[in-house]
Structure formats: C-alpha cells, structure tokens
Design a protein around this motif. Sequence first.
Motif: not given
Length: 296
Positions: A102-125
């Motif tokens: 198969p051909k190769r690809a990569a995606v970025l799971i970019c995490l940051f800390e939310g205002e409540a201290g939770e981990f959040r991930v950036i997504l797109t539509k």
Amino acid sequence: MLSLLRRVSISLKSMASSSPTPNSFPKFIMDSSSSPASNCFGTSQRLMALAQQLRMYKPPITPDDDDIEEKKLQENAGKVVSQVGFPESATSVAHQPERFRPKRAAVLICLFEGEAGEFRVILTKRSSKLSTHSGEVALPGGKAEEGDANDAETATREAKEEIGLNPSLVNVVTTLEPFLSKHLLRVIPVIGILSDRMAFNPAPNSAEVEAIFDAPLEMFLKDENRRSEEREWMGDKYLMHFFDYEMAGKKYLIWGLTAGILIRAASVVYQRPPAFLEQHPKFKIPRVVDRDTTMR
C-alpha cells in the motif's frame, strides 16, 4: 474555527541531529535532556507529563520491521480488528508482501490543553468539493511525498498546507502503529503537542478544508454520543463506530478511519481501553488488491 486558538508568537529550539529515516523523526522530537521542559510546554505540568509518557510508547511490531520473527507474523495474522480504519498489525498483510504494497500516508494527532485542563485534538471537516471523503471529519494529513524525510514531516507538512499550522509550533513525541484506510492506504498516526494553543492562527485551505475545530480526546473512550453499525468484509462482521459531536452550534460526525485512530490514540494517552464493546472480526486481505478494492 478554533475559538480557543488565538495568535501569539512562539519560538522553539531546533532538534538534535541523527540522520532521518522513513520510520524515524529525530528532528521533530523534543529530547527532554536537550532543553528545559518549560521551553517546550510552557508551564503546563500535564503537557510535560504527557510528552514524557508518550516518548516511552512503543508501537506494536508491524510488517515494516525487518526483525519480525515468523512466529510474530503468525500471531499478527490471527489478530482481529474493530473498525474501518484498523491497526495494520492486526492484519495478515505480512504474509502477502508481493501482493500488497500500500501507499504510505500520515496524519497529525495534534493535542493541546483546554481551558479545563483536558486534552483536546484538532480536527477538520473536509471540503464538500473534494472527490473523495468530501464533507467528512478528518485529521490533518495526507500521502507521503518523495521529499518527506519521515512520517512526522509528512504529517506536519500536510497540516501546514491544510490548516496553516506551522510545524515549529508542534512537538512530535511519538507515532502509533500503521492503520489501513477504507481504500487500503497505509496511514501512520503522528502524535504532536501544541504547547501554546494561542500561537496557532487557523488558516484553512478552502480547496481542501471547510472547517477547523477541536474535540476532547477522552470522548473517544466514552459511550456517550456514540453509536455503531455492523458491517461485513470478506465474510466477517465488524462494528463501525460513529461519534456525534457539537461545537459552537455546529454538528460533526466522526467515524471510520478517523474514529478508529482517535480511539487508539485516546487509549494510549489515557492508558485505558474504551468503555464500549469493540467487535473484533478476523480480517483478511484479498489475494488480489487493485485500486478499486475497498472495504464496505
């Protein structure tokens, strides 16, 4: 758009230096011994602890590794998968290298800390104008290009092109095992940490991205706002998971490959399995794979 992500300047020290290979990314990983942690993650103790935890993560052995023993191959071939978008180590592709490359690809799971201290991930539509997966929720990323040194470079380059995320803002800490997409594309999830969320000024590429938003990562371990459908592949049944999410009055459906990757990422980050049942069918690669071969 990411209402929490406002523009601020940031500078990051360059990374240490071994020759990059397709399966490594030393120039992107912050070595905790090379500079003070506060330079990388500000004052967030949670982000520092997460980075340290994820640097220790070792993905399961995959067919890309040269030192896989035959016994391990046989074990992998008998494993099972949970959704469209599944760990490649759960498949029997290692037994069929001459038939399946198969051909190769990569995606970025970019995490940051939310205002409540939770981990959040950036997504797109994705843009509704795209020929494939139009209007679907996705992680930033895409196919590897010849000039990419490694998977981290593929993922961060694509994130910059799609959403305007400067690679210098992202501290890549690990990768997960490869996943196979609906079209049998090998996708490597790259986990990176955005230490200063205000430094990111979202700039969607309108040709590819309709919207940028973020979601709590832990959501993908919970049974809330989740449903599933039974599907079949080559005589075996499996569950496909769907997550309904709403942000700023807009509703998003996260499913398929993206949901599968985020379930795995959340399990690794929070070090616990999901609260819901994952029906694990045995997966088989067809003897002949062409560009029209897909999972349904």
